[in-house]
Design a protein around this motif. Sequence first.
Motif, mmCIF file in Angstrom:
data_model
loop_
_atom_site.group_PDB
_atom_site.id
_atom_site.type_symbol
_atom_site.label_atom_id
_atom_site.label_comp_id
_atom_site.label_asym_id
_atom_site.label_seq_id
_atom_site.Cartn_x
_atom_site.Cartn_y
_atom_site.Cartn_z
ATOM 1 N N SER A 147 0.840 -1.160 0.024
ATOM 2 C CA SER A 147 0.218 0.075 -0.075
ATOM 3 C C SER A 147 0.843 1.268 0.153
ATOM 4 C CB SER A 147 -0.825 -0.030 1.424
ATOM 5 O OG SER A 147 -0.200 -0.284 2.451
ATOM 6 N N ILE A 148 0.267 2.310 -0.212
ATOM 7 C CA ILE A 148 0.908 3.691 -0.589
ATOM 8 C C ILE A 148 0.171 4.683 0.676
ATOM 9 C CG2 ILE A 148 1.121 5.676 -1.920
ATOM 10 C CD1 ILE A 148 3.183 3.470 -2.562
ATOM 11 N N LYS A 149 1.057 5.445 1.339
ATOM 12 C CA LYS A 149 0.525 6.487 2.246
ATOM 13 C C LYS A 149 0.998 7.750 1.553
ATOM 14 C CE LYS A 149 0.855 8.016 6.917
ATOM 15 N NZ LYS A 149 1.540 7.801 8.276
ATOM 16 N N VAL A 150 0.175 8.557 1.271
ATOM 17 C CA VAL A 150 0.246 10.054 0.993
ATOM 18 C C VAL A 150 0.113 11.009 2.101
ATOM 19 C CG1 VAL A 150 -0.389 11.890 -0.818
ATOM 20 C CG2 VAL A 150 -0.149 9.417 -1.539
ATOM 21 N N VAL A 151 1.021 11.916 2.332
ATOM 22 C CA VAL A 151 0.931 12.778 3.624
ATOM 23 C C VAL A 151 0.786 14.225 3.154
ATOM 24 C CG1 VAL A 151 1.999 13.555 5.787
ATOM 25 C CG2 VAL A 151 2.086 11.099 5.015
ATOM 26 N N LEU A 152 0.038 15.085 3.445
ATOM 27 C CA LEU A 152 -0.320 16.223 3.138
ATOM 28 C C LEU A 152 0.197 17.296 4.471
ATOM 29 C CD1 LEU A 152 -2.072 14.460 1.292
ATOM 30 C CD2 LEU A 152 -3.347 16.487 0.945
ATOM 31 N N ASN A 153 0.580 18.367 4.031
ATOM 32 C CA ASN A 153 0.396 19.636 4.824
ATOM 33 C C ASN A 153 -0.232 20.729 4.176
ATOM 34 O OD1 ASN A 153 0.899 21.885 6.554
ATOM 35 N ND2 ASN A 153 2.991 21.784 6.481
ATOM 36 N N THR A 154 -1.605 20.706 4.574
ATOM 37 C CA THR A 154 -2.582 21.562 3.686
ATOM 38 C C THR A 154 -2.242 22.921 4.238
ATOM 39 O OG1 THR A 154 -4.282 21.382 5.608
ATOM 40 C CG2 THR A 154 -4.427 19.877 3.813
ATOM 41 N N ASN A 155 -1.489 23.272 5.238
ATOM 42 C CA ASN A 155 -1.180 24.684 5.587
ATOM 43 C C ASN A 155 -0.079 25.349 4.591
ATOM 44 O OD1 ASN A 155 -1.801 26.821 7.277
ATOM 45 N ND2 ASN A 155 0.092 26.484 8.664
ATOM 46 N N ARG A 156 0.361 24.375 3.560
ATOM 47 C CA ARG A 156 1.374 24.745 2.745
ATOM 48 C C ARG A 156 0.668 25.915 1.687
ATOM 49 N NH1 ARG A 156 6.304 22.377 1.724
ATOM 50 N NH2 ARG A 156 5.869 22.482 -0.507
ATOM 51 N N ILE A 157 -0.383 25.391 1.254
ATOM 52 C CA ILE A 157 -1.206 26.113 0.383
ATOM 53 C C ILE A 157 -2.576 26.778 0.882
ATOM 54 C CG2 ILE A 157 -2.332 26.064 -2.042
ATOM 55 C CD1 ILE A 157 0.677 25.995 -1.981
ATOM 56 N N LYS A 158 -2.836 27.936 0.897
ATOM 57 C CA LYS A 158 -4.298 28.507 1.324
ATOM 58 C C LYS A 158 -5.411 28.134 0.671
ATOM 59 C CE LYS A 158 -1.888 30.564 4.495
ATOM 60 N NZ LYS A 158 -2.045 29.899 5.922
ATOM 61 N N GLY A 159 -6.494 27.298 1.347
ATOM 62 C CA GLY A 159 -7.775 26.977 0.762
ATOM 63 C C GLY A 159 -7.844 25.557 0.768
#
Length: 670
Positions: free
Chosen positions: A146-158
Motif C-alpha cells: 500500500s501507499i501512504k500520501v501525507v499532506l500539509n494543507t497549511n502549505r497552500i491556502k484554501g
Amino acid sequence: MRILLFLLFFLISSLSFAQKTFWASKVVAFSSEYSDALTTKENRAIQVLGRPNKLPQIGMSACAWQPLTQNNPQEEFIIVSFDTLMSIQQVAVAENYGQGCVVRVEAFDEFDNLKLLWANKSAPTGEVGKMLNIVLQKPTPFKVRSIKVVLNTNRIKGWSQIDAIGISQATTPIKATINLAKNLPTELVKENLGKSVNSEYREIAPVISPDGKTLYYTRWKHPDNLGKDKNQDIWYSELQGDKKWGAAVLFPAPINNNEHNAICAISPDGKTILLNNVYLPDGTMAKGVSMSTKSSKGWDFPKALNIKNFKNKSDYAEYSFSPNGRVLILTGQFKETQGGKDVYLSFLQADNTWSEPQDAGSVINTAEDESTPFIAADGKTLYYSTRGLSGFGSNDIFMSRRLDDTWLKWSEPENLGPIINTPEWDGYFSISALGDYAFFSSQENAIGEEDIFKFKVPESIKPDAVVQITGGVYNYSDKKPISASINVQSMTDKDTVCVTYDPQTGDYKLMLPAKKSYTISASKKGFMSISEPLDFTKETNFKEIKKNIYLYPIEAGQRITLNSVFFEQSKYEILPSSYPELDRIVSLMRENPTMEIMLEGHTDNQGDWNANLLLSKQRVDEVKKYLASKNINMSRIQTQGYGSTRPVSSNNSEEKRKLNRRVEFMIIKN
C-alpha cells in the motif's frame, strides 16, 4: 521453436505488465474526509480510488478526496492499496487542486513495514494542480502492499484535493488521460441549425424523432412562449424536402402551459411523448414525469407516471425511455447515490406502475451531477452528460453501452471528443434511429445564449443498427383496417415490444435491434392472433420494412398456418420458441369456451412418404398435448396428419419446402 515463442510471449507480457499503471482500488486508512449535511459521497476518501476523474483538467472536483478542513497545521494522510503486490519504480499522485501540499510519500511492504519513498523539499510553485510523478532511481527492493500520501494543507491556502493515486514499474511519467471514443475523425464538423431553429434566446434539450424528420426542443424566455413569465416551452421544426429545417412552431396545448415545459423522449411511432414534470389539473406542475399520447383528436392531457418511492432530493431531473417503453432512464438524487444527481433506472411493472429508481452504478455515475440521459433506438447505447469524468470543459457528453439485460452493467464511458465537447457546458444529446445525425445543445458559436447543433455521427459512436417496421392491421375477410394491439417477441432474449394501432392516427411504427430474430403478432377481441417470424440476423445497417398484419375473424371454417410453431429436424418435440404462439391459441380457446378446432400437420416431400405421414400426425398430437397441459379440454381438439400430400408450394428448393412444413389451425365450431 516453441520455447523461443514462449520466451517472446513472456517478455512481451512482462513488458506490458511493467508499463501498466495500477490505480488505487481500496482505501486502507485516512486522517479525515470532507462531509456536510448536503453531501453523500462527495469528496470522501473513496473518491481517490480508480483513475483520475478531473485531471488532465485542474480545479476542484467532488470526485477527489478532500480533508475535512483547510489550512490544517496538523498533517493529513491517506493510505490506499492496489490490485497487485509488486516492486514499483513510480508513484503518481493526481493533485487536481491545492497542488504542493503533498510532503511525503511512503510505502508499506508485504510485512507492513513503512518505507519512505519521497519527501518534498521544494517550495510550492503556485500551480493550481498537476500530476505529481515520483520516479525512483531503481525499483523498490520490496513488494509494495500500500501507499501512504501525507499532506500539509497549511502549505497552500484554501482546500487541497487528491484525484487519484497510481503505481507502476515504468519510469515513463504516468499521465492522466481522457477516455476518448475510438476512431473519432479529426475533421468532424458540427453545424448550427440556423435561425429557423435557433434564436437570440436559449434553445436546449433537442429530441429528434426516430425517423429523423421532426426535431423537438425547448426555448427559454422566448417572447412567443406562453404565460407572463415566458418560461421554457416546447417547440418543434420539421425537415423539409430540401433537407433544411422549417420554421419553428410552438407545440400546442395542453403540452405547453404557463409553467416550465420540456419534452424528454418520444416513442418509435412518434405517438407518445415523455414530458418533464407532473401536470396538475389547476395548471401548475410538480416533480416527476408525465406521458402524453396522440389520438385522432390530438395530444391528450399528460398523465403522471407512478414511480414507486419517487423522492428526488435534487431540484432537477431528466428522463428518457427505452424503445420498448418498459425501462425509464432518469436522473435525480435518491437515497442511494454515488453523490449528487445520478442516472437511475425504473422498470414498468405488471400493474403499469414503475419500480423504485435504482442507481445505474459507479461505472456510469460519479460524485458529480450526471444529467441529460438519452437511450438510443437500439435500447443499448446510452449518451449522457457529466463533469465527473476527465474531459475538456464543464460537463462533457459521454457514451456507454449496456452489457446485459439487468440494465445495471455498462461499458466504461467514452468521451465524444473535443469537437463535440467544448470548454463550456455540453449535453442534451439525441440521435435518430437511422444513426446518421446527432443533435445536442452547445454555447460555442451560438447565435444566442445556447443553440441546437448537429453533426454526422462517426461509426465508432453510432448505436447498433435497428430495423424500422411500419404498417397497418387489417381484417382478412374484408381487408379493412382495424384497431389492434401489436406485440413483438424476441427469439433470442426476453425482450418484448407492445404498441397500439389506430387506423385514424396512421401506420404503426416499431424500431427493433438488428442481428436478432423476432415474432410479430396483432390481437383484437373477436379475431385470431397468429404470429409471423421476422429474421433480422443478417441485417447490419438501418433498414425500413413495410409489414401489414391480417387478423382472421373467429368463425367456423377459418384456417390459419401457425408460422411460429417449430420442431426439431425430423422430430416431433416442440421447441420452446413455439410456446408464445401456442399460448395465444390457449388464450383464444379460453375466451371462446365453445370453440372446437382441428390441428393439421404437413411436411415436405423429402424422405420416406410413410415416415412423413407419421411425423405430421405425431407433431399435431404434441401440439394437442401442450394445449391440454394448459387445461384445454382435449375433446375440443381434433388432429390430422397429411404428410406431404397437401403442399402449398413446390418442393424444388429449400425455401419453398419450408412453406410445406407447417401446422395449420382450423376452427370447426365457434
